[in-house]
Design a protein around this motif. Structure first.
Motif, PDB file in Angstrom:
ATOM      1  N   VAL A 151      26.176  42.429 -16.310  1.00 52.22           N
ATOM      2  CA  VAL A 151      24.869  41.916 -15.904  1.00 52.22           C
ATOM      3  C   VAL A 151      24.738  40.455 -16.310  1.00 52.22           C
ATOM      4  CG1 VAL A 151      22.373  42.118 -16.244  1.00 52.22           C
ATOM      5  CG2 VAL A 151      23.762  44.171 -15.935  1.00 52.22           C
ATOM      6  N   ASN A 152      25.114  40.124 -17.544  1.00 48.14           N
ATOM      7  CA  ASN A 152      25.020  38.753 -18.017  1.00 48.14           C
ATOM      8  C   ASN A 152      25.935  37.813 -17.240  1.00 48.14           C
ATOM      9  OD1 ASN A 152      23.106  39.440 -19.922  1.00 48.14           O
ATOM     10  ND2 ASN A 152      24.578  39.633 -21.587  1.00 48.14           N
ATOM     11  N   ALA A 153      27.070  38.321 -16.769  1.00 48.47           N
ATOM     12  CA  ALA A 153      28.015  37.496 -16.014  1.00 48.47           C
ATOM     13  C   ALA A 153      27.659  37.419 -14.528  1.00 48.47           C
ATOM     14  CB  ALA A 153      29.428  38.059 -16.168  1.00 48.47           C
ATOM     15  N   SER A 154      26.739  38.250 -14.076  1.00 51.45           N
ATOM     16  CA  SER A 154      26.347  38.331 -12.653  1.00 51.45           C
ATOM     17  C   SER A 154      27.528  38.654 -11.752  1.00 51.45           C
ATOM     18  CB  SER A 154      25.680  37.035 -12.181  1.00 51.45           C
ATOM     19  OG  SER A 154      24.497  36.801 -12.898  1.00 51.45           O
ATOM     20  N   GLN A 155      28.488  39.409 -12.291  1.00 54.08           N
ATOM     21  CA  GLN A 155      29.624  39.833 -11.487  1.00 54.08           C
ATOM     22  C   GLN A 155      30.308  41.023 -12.145  1.00 54.08           C
ATOM     23  OE1 GLN A 155      32.245  36.443 -11.318  1.00 54.08           O
ATOM     24  NE2 GLN A 155      33.296  36.992 -13.194  1.00 54.08           N
ATOM     25  N   VAL A 156      31.094  41.722 -11.338  1.00 54.99           N
ATOM     26  CA  VAL A 156      31.890  42.825 -11.857  1.00 54.99           C
ATOM     27  C   VAL A 156      33.278  42.738 -11.234  1.00 54.99           C
ATOM     28  CG1 VAL A 156      31.130  44.491 -10.095  1.00 54.99           C
ATOM     29  CG2 VAL A 156      31.911  45.314 -12.314  1.00 54.99           C
ATOM     30  N   SER A 157      34.281  43.069 -12.018  1.00 52.18           N
ATOM     31  CA  SER A 157      35.673  43.024 -11.574  1.00 52.18           C
ATOM     32  C   SER A 157      36.165  44.451 -11.357  1.00 52.18           C
ATOM     33  CB  SER A 157      36.524  42.330 -12.644  1.00 52.18           C
ATOM     34  OG  SER A 157      37.886  42.373 -12.300  1.00 52.18           O
ATOM     35  N   ASN A 158      36.916  44.664 -10.280  1.00 51.10           N
ATOM     36  CA  ASN A 158      37.399  46.004  -9.953  1.00 51.10           C
ATOM     37  C   ASN A 158      38.863  45.918  -9.538  1.00 51.10           C
ATOM     38  OD1 ASN A 158      37.383  48.780  -9.334  1.00 51.10           O
ATOM     39  ND2 ASN A 158      36.994  48.308  -7.196  1.00 51.10           N
ATOM     40  N   GLN A 159      39.671  46.824 -10.073  1.00 49.31           N
ATOM     41  CA  GLN A 159      41.074  46.883  -9.674  1.00 49.31           C
ATOM     42  C   GLN A 159      41.592  48.300  -9.889  1.00 49.31           C
ATOM     43  OE1 GLN A 159      43.973  44.332 -11.753  1.00 49.31           O
ATOM     44  NE2 GLN A 159      44.610  43.731  -9.698  1.00 49.31           N
TER      45      GLN A 159
END
Length: 79
Positions: A25-33
């Motif tokens: 939430v703080n980064a305003s992004q999510v990484s998926n792999q």
């Protein structure tokens, strides 16, 4: 999952669920792999990582979103 012979493909859709962390939430992004593990015809173990746009790289998919720093509060009173 059943075994696949060389050259065969699997077009099933696989679904996973992930709850955003405070860091996401703080980064305003999510990484998926995703990772796949298999055995080649010589029974040697092989692995591969998913990529966002290429079969020859291993970059994760990054999904960005607009974080809203706000809270709405409605207070009502009935007489």
């Amino acid at each position: 999952m059943a075994s696949l012979v060389p050259g065969e493909s699997d077009s099933n859709t696989f679904v996973g669920t992930y709850t955003l962390s405070l860091t996401d939430v703080n980064a305003s992004q999510v990484s998926n792999q995703a990772t796949v593990e298999a055995q080649d015809p010589d029974n040697s173990n092989v692995t591969d990582l998913s990529d966002d746009n290429s079969n020859f790289e291993n970059d994760p998919t990054i999904t960005s979103y607009d974080a809203v720093d706000a809270i709405n509060l409605i207070k009502e009173r009935n007489l």
